[in-house]
Design a protein around this motif. Structure first.
Motif, PDB file in Angstrom:
ATOM      1  N   GLY A  73      41.858  43.150  38.637  1.00  0.00           N
ATOM      2  CA  GLY A  73      42.525  41.848  38.751  1.00  0.00           C
ATOM      3  C   GLY A  73      43.974  41.907  38.334  1.00  0.00           C
ATOM      4  N   ASP A  74      44.431  43.058  37.841  1.00  0.00           N
ATOM      5  CA  ASP A  74      45.864  43.131  37.512  1.00  0.00           C
ATOM      6  C   ASP A  74      46.598  43.996  38.542  1.00  0.00           C
ATOM      7  OD1 ASP A  74      45.838  45.839  36.768  1.00  0.00           O
ATOM      8  OD2 ASP A  74      45.297  45.341  34.699  1.00  0.00           O
ATOM      9  N   LYS A  75      47.913  44.113  38.339  1.00  0.00           N
ATOM     10  CA  LYS A  75      48.728  44.749  39.383  1.00  0.00           C
ATOM     11  C   LYS A  75      48.574  46.259  39.450  1.00  0.00           C
ATOM     12  CE  LYS A  75      52.885  44.669  36.506  1.00  0.00           C
ATOM     13  NZ  LYS A  75      54.242  44.158  36.379  1.00  0.00           N
ATOM     14  N   SER A  76      47.779  46.829  38.552  1.00  0.00           N
ATOM     15  CA  SER A  76      47.530  48.272  38.647  1.00  0.00           C
ATOM     16  C   SER A  76      46.484  48.587  39.716  1.00  0.00           C
ATOM     17  CB  SER A  76      47.074  48.821  37.293  1.00  0.00           C
ATOM     18  OG  SER A  76      45.796  48.302  36.994  1.00  0.00           O
ATOM     19  N   ASP A  77      45.781  47.549  40.222  1.00  0.00           N
ATOM     20  CA  ASP A  77      44.764  47.773  41.263  1.00  0.00           C
ATOM     21  C   ASP A  77      45.382  48.317  42.537  1.00  0.00           C
ATOM     22  OD1 ASP A  77      42.773  46.727  39.681  1.00  0.00           O
ATOM     23  OD2 ASP A  77      42.831  44.726  40.603  1.00  0.00           O
ATOM     24  N   ARG A  78      44.620  49.143  43.236  1.00  0.00           N
ATOM     25  CA  ARG A  78      44.986  49.469  44.617  1.00  0.00           C
ATOM     26  C   ARG A  78      44.598  48.279  45.496  1.00  0.00           C
ATOM     27  NH1 ARG A  78      42.456  54.161  47.136  1.00  0.00           N
ATOM     28  NH2 ARG A  78      44.164  54.010  48.613  1.00  0.00           N
ATOM     29  N   GLY A  79      45.262  48.175  46.647  1.00  0.00           N
ATOM     30  CA  GLY A  79      44.898  47.114  47.591  1.00  0.00           C
ATOM     31  C   GLY A  79      45.923  46.001  47.647  1.00  0.00           C
ATOM     32  N   ILE A  80      45.580  44.942  48.402  1.00  0.00           N
ATOM     33  CA  ILE A  80      46.504  43.827  48.586  1.00  0.00           C
ATOM     34  C   ILE A  80      46.595  43.030  47.285  1.00  0.00           C
ATOM     35  CG2 ILE A  80      46.859  41.633  49.821  1.00  0.00           C
ATOM     36  CD1 ILE A  80      45.746  42.993  52.329  1.00  0.00           C
ATOM     37  N   LEU A  81      47.826  42.887  46.797  1.00  0.00           N
ATOM     38  CA  LEU A  81      48.054  42.197  45.524  1.00  0.00           C
ATOM     39  C   LEU A  81      48.511  40.757  45.752  1.00  0.00           C
ATOM     40  CD1 LEU A  81      49.906  45.049  43.544  1.00  0.00           C
ATOM     41  CD2 LEU A  81      47.477  44.450  43.453  1.00  0.00           C
ATOM     42  N   SER A  82      49.170  40.502  46.883  1.00  0.00           N
ATOM     43  CA  SER A  82      49.604  39.118  47.161  1.00  0.00           C
ATOM     44  C   SER A  82      50.017  38.978  48.616  1.00  0.00           C
ATOM     45  CB  SER A  82      50.788  38.727  46.268  1.00  0.00           C
ATOM     46  OG  SER A  82      51.923  39.484  46.626  1.00  0.00           O
TER      47      SER A  82
END
Ligand code: UT7
Length: 323
Positions: A175-184
């Motif tokens: 759920g934070d910005k370290s995740d891979r994938g679409i962030l926004s």
């Protein structure tokens, strides 16, 4: 736990025929020098006679499946962004579905012209987050050569044909910005500007029509709106300029690309540029640039990528993702 839409495969396809700027010099009052200096375009690909948008899309989709090590029935859906579908209906997406031999799931087109791939990514992301699919092929494919007025030098030298595809998979993130994938995601349109970039024909008028553009006007909107939507998407993802590894912009004009990067405080070392080789391929331009950017070794796993596009509508938007 948060669901994230992660890119697990990608590929692109360009028609065989490459047309250098010099080819236009024979029939139009134009020059390689004008086209290059005003747009950054040096060449573009044009589809062969009988080669359709769904043909290009299918070739790109096959490469994305191979890249992901998946078969067509491992997909739950196809979302295809195009303004130049083969037929009025069925959708180009269902044609790709059948050409791939995909016998399950669902497929449909999204039409937001040059912003089409951003809209399609956003739509696929929403379906994945809602749990309606686990894996979605998102394609941008166009044959803009079919809607060119070959007597209009202000438009026909700018566009090209091509296709790019990515496969998104729903994966667990923190759920934070370290995740891979679409962030926004950030989407916008303003139909008040519909007459500065449009096709003067269509199904309801029983004509195909040609692309018409007030280039200077579109240009004026482009840099400002692209920088704003990219900034909004970065803010939503809590990503600062110095955290961005790559901007992968819609490839319409090198001067728009440079102007937007400057407004975002990023040097051109952080921008994937393909406009010189592809021209403006509308909805195909971002997935083409993503695929070429990975092939060149520019975009790597874990990189923060900001994509942004604007086109007819006007419709524009941005997607921030971690590769
Ligand atoms: O993907 C959707 C979004 N689309 C875009 O982002 C496109 C945005 N616009 C642009 O990229 C630029 O406005 C263009 C590349 C289309 C044009 O560049 P410009 O610097 O805005 O040129 P202009 O339209 O102001 O035209 C300058 C001159 C004109 O002649 P005059 O009136 O100054 O005598 C045009 O007639 O260049 C002339 N011109 C050409 N000359 C040679 C226009 N097209 C050509 C041409 N070759 N192909």
């Amino acid at each position: 736990m948060t669901t994230r839409s992660v890119v697990i495969g990608l590929g692109h396809y360009l028609p065989e025929r490459v047309v250098p700027n010099s080819e236009f010099e024979a029939t139009l009052d134009t020059s390689d020098e004008w086209i290059k200096s005003r747009s950054g375009i040096e060449r573009r690909h044009f589809a062969a006679e009988g080669e359709t948008t769904s043909n290009l899309a299918t070739n790109a989709a096959r490469k994305a499946l191979a890249d992901a090590g998946l078969g067509p029935n491992d997909l739950d859906a196809i979302v295809l962004a195009t303004s130049t579908a083969d037929l009025t209906f069925p959708s180009a997406a269902t044609m790709v579905q059948s050409a791939l031999g995909m016998t399950r799931g669902f497929a449909f087109d999204v039409q937001a012209v040059c912003a089409g791939f951003i809209y399609a990514l956003s739509t696929a992301n929403a379906l994945l987050l809602a749990g309606q699919a686990k894996r979605i092929m998102v394609i941008g494919a166009e044959t803009f050569s079919r809607i060119m007025d070959w007597n209009d030098r202000s438009t026909c030298v700018l566009f090209g044909d091509g296709a790019g595809a990515v496969i998104l998979e729903a994966q667990d993130g923190t759920g934070d910005k370290s995740d891979r994938g679409i962030l926004s995601v950030d989407l916008n349109s303003d139909g008040q500007h519909r007459d500065i970039l449009y096709v003067d024909g269509g199904i309801s008028t029983q004509t195909t029509g040609f692309l018409r553009m007030q280039g200077k006007e579109v240009f004026r909107h482009a840099v400002e709106k692209l920088a704003k939507t990219a900034t909004t998407a970065m803010d939503k993802a809590d990503i600062a300029s110095d955290e961005v590894d790559w901007i992968v912009p819609h490839q319409a004009n090198i001067r728009i690309i440079q102007g937007t990067a400057k407004k975002l405080g990023l040097s051109m070392d952080h921008v994937v540029v393909t406009v010189q080789d592809h021209g403006n391929t509308s909805a195909a331009s971002i997935p083409l640039a993503l695929s070429v950017g990975v092939e060149r070794g520019q975009i790597k796993r874990g990189d923060v990528v900001v994509t942004e596009a604007i086109g007819g509508g006007l419709a524009w938007g941005a997607v921030v993702l971690r590769w």
